[in-house]
Design a protein around this motif. Structure first.
Motif, short mmCIF file in Angstrom:
data_model
loop_
_atom_site.label_atom_id
_atom_site.label_comp_id
_atom_site.label_asym_id
_atom_site.label_seq_id
_atom_site.Cartn_x
_atom_site.Cartn_y
_atom_site.Cartn_z
N THR A 18 0.82 -1.04 -0.04
CA THR A 18 -0.16 -0.11 0.03
C THR A 18 0.86 1.21 -0.09
O THR A 18 0.43 2.29 -0.59
CB THR A 18 -0.90 0.06 1.22
OG1 THR A 18 -0.32 0.03 2.43
CG2 THR A 18 -1.74 -1.23 1.07
N HIS A 19 2.01 1.17 0.57
CA HIS A 19 2.93 2.41 0.62
C HIS A 19 4.47 1.87 0.32
O HIS A 19 4.65 0.73 0.94
CB HIS A 19 2.89 3.14 1.86
CG HIS A 19 1.42 3.69 1.94
ND1 HIS A 19 0.68 4.74 1.33
CD2 HIS A 19 0.46 3.06 2.63
CE1 HIS A 19 -0.31 4.86 1.81
NE2 HIS A 19 -0.77 4.02 2.56
N HIS A 54 2.51 4.82 12.00
CA HIS A 54 3.71 5.27 11.61
C HIS A 54 4.71 4.06 11.52
O HIS A 54 4.74 3.12 11.94
CB HIS A 54 4.42 6.41 12.63
CG HIS A 54 3.51 7.46 12.60
ND1 HIS A 54 2.31 7.58 13.78
CD2 HIS A 54 3.40 8.71 12.13
CE1 HIS A 54 1.69 8.74 13.57
NE2 HIS A 54 2.48 9.36 12.59
N VAL A 55 5.71 4.37 10.62
CA VAL A 55 6.82 3.48 10.39
C VAL A 55 7.90 4.25 10.60
O VAL A 55 8.42 5.41 10.02
CB VAL A 55 6.90 2.87 9.16
CG1 VAL A 55 7.95 2.18 8.69
CG2 VAL A 55 5.67 1.98 8.81
N ASP A 87 -0.98 10.91 6.47
CA ASP A 87 -1.08 11.94 5.25
C ASP A 87 -0.19 11.52 4.07
O ASP A 87 0.09 12.09 3.30
CB ASP A 87 -0.61 13.31 5.70
CG ASP A 87 0.66 13.31 6.50
OD1 ASP A 87 1.40 12.40 6.38
OD2 ASP A 87 0.65 14.45 6.96
N GLY A 88 0.67 10.07 4.55
CA GLY A 88 1.48 9.60 3.53
C GLY A 88 2.87 10.29 3.33
O GLY A 88 3.71 10.05 2.77
N THR A 144 6.58 11.84 16.13
CA THR A 144 6.06 11.04 14.90
C THR A 144 6.60 11.88 13.65
O THR A 144 6.58 11.43 12.67
CB THR A 144 4.64 10.59 14.79
OG1 THR A 144 3.96 11.77 15.02
CG2 THR A 144 4.36 9.64 15.93
N ASP A 145 6.77 13.23 13.83
CA ASP A 145 7.02 14.20 12.94
C ASP A 145 8.77 14.21 12.77
O ASP A 145 9.10 15.13 11.79
CB ASP A 145 6.53 15.66 13.01
CG ASP A 145 4.98 15.54 13.02
OD1 ASP A 145 4.45 14.68 12.15
OD2 ASP A 145 4.24 16.20 13.91
#
Length: 343
Positions: free
Chosen positions: A52-53, A72-73, A88-89, A124-125
């Motif tokens: 998927t991503h 998240h990864v 948001d990808g 996470t950002d």
């Protein structure tokens, strides 16, 4: 693929091929993350195996970790790390030039990344919340303790424990050697390191009591506690050794031995399984074990073996019923075990 043991309800749910040779796996929620050696981290749908991503990390990848909510990864590699957001990808890539060995999530909001000789704790950002002081050498593994309030950091010469936002360690567990992997009992009672000198070193956290289990023929690069914290599985030999940490711990005891592979390349405990363990080897075989059966010094046989075409790169359980296996030829397969008691 052939199933070499009699069928007892095990089935292949999906089987996909990836262009990048897998080196690590993570499964959380409805997703699977597969880190590839060339730097592609593929995010797969757990139900179908569909990609998927993807997250691209320049310089290659060593590890990937999904957050507990699968939102998240975090991917790490020889030249830096990357964070991907499912919402948001978006992908944040940090090419730090520092060897980034591993990522471990404390919760859904914080992830620790080994970055050179330090551990970085990030949002996470990708915002840096705090960092540990430099260790003597490159950080090789990390583990969260006390519900994410304390971070254990493994590097040459010691395992150091840091409280949140404390750059200096609050506790140091010394051992003169190179730590390759770290396992902390879910109870927090034991810290164990697998080492380059073919040993396992153990510290009892309440009083820093120490024990070394040496004599392995190879370096110990993989350690894992089961969910109870009573059983520790280790590589370091053709046999996987399973040590009993119940009661006063393993001092003066012998492990159970599990032999199926010429060389062990992966191991993973089945969640809440009562002693079920999956192991993988360089011959492509995945073995399923009742790993705590029998008495100490017993040599156990696998309950089931699955044959693949290439060495097993990584194993991960997605709950108690799905086992994900990644092979170095790019094949990734999901197997279903319908019963908690079935192997």
């Amino acid at each position: 693929m052939s199933v070499t043991a009699p069928d007892a309800g095990l089935s292949t749910v999906w089987d996909v091929g990836l262009d990048d040779a897998p080196v690590a796996l993570s499964a959380q929620g409805d997703l699977v993350a597969v880190a590839g050696a060339e730097g592609t981290c593929s995010v797969l749908d757990l139900a179908t195996g569909e990609r998927t991503h993807s997250v691209d990390l320049p310089g290659g990848a060593l590890h990937a970790a999904l957050s507990p909510d699968a939102g998240h990864v975090a991917a790490t590699g020889p030249t830096g790390y990357a964070l991907w957001s499912r919402h948001d990808g978006g992908t944040t890539v940090r090419e730090t030039g520092a060897w980034s060995s591993v990522a471990r999530w404390a919760d859904t909001e914080r992830v620790a990344v080994g970055s050179g000789r330090r551990a970085l704790v990030l949002t996470t950002d990708g915002e840096e919340l705090w960092a540990t002081e430099p260790a003597a050498s490159t950080v090789t593994d990390l583990a969260w303790m006390r519900g994410g309030r304390r971070l254990a950091v493994a590097a040459y010469g010691a395992v150091r424990c840091h409280e949140r936002h404390q750059t200096a360690p609050v506790r140091t567990y010394p051992y003169l050697g190179s730590h390759l992997t770290l396992a902390v009992a879910p109870t927090g009672r034991w810290i164990c390191s697998g080492n380059q000198d073919a040993s396992i070193h153990i510290w009892r956290t309440r009083d820093a009591g120490e024990l070394t289990m040496s004599g392995y023929p190879e370096k110990v690069a993989r350690l894992a506690f089961d969910d109870t914290g009573f059983w520790l599985a280790a590589d370091g030999a053709p046999d996987v050794t399973v040590w009993d940490f119940s009661g006063k711990g393993p001092a003066g005891t012998a492990p159970r031995s599990l032999r199926c592979h010429e060389s062990v390349t992966a191991l993973a405990w089945r969640p809440a399984s009562g002693g079920h363990l999956a192991t993988g080897g360089d011959d492509g075989t995945i073995a399923l074990w009742r790993a705590t059966a029998g008495r100490p010094e017993a040599r156990l046989r696998p309950a089931r073996t699955l044959d693949g075409d290439a060495a097993v790169a990584a194993l991960a359980w997605a709950g108690p019923h799905l086992l994900i296996g990644a092979h170095r030829d790019g094949r990734v397969r999901a197997y279903r075990l319908p019963s908690r008691t079935t192997l």
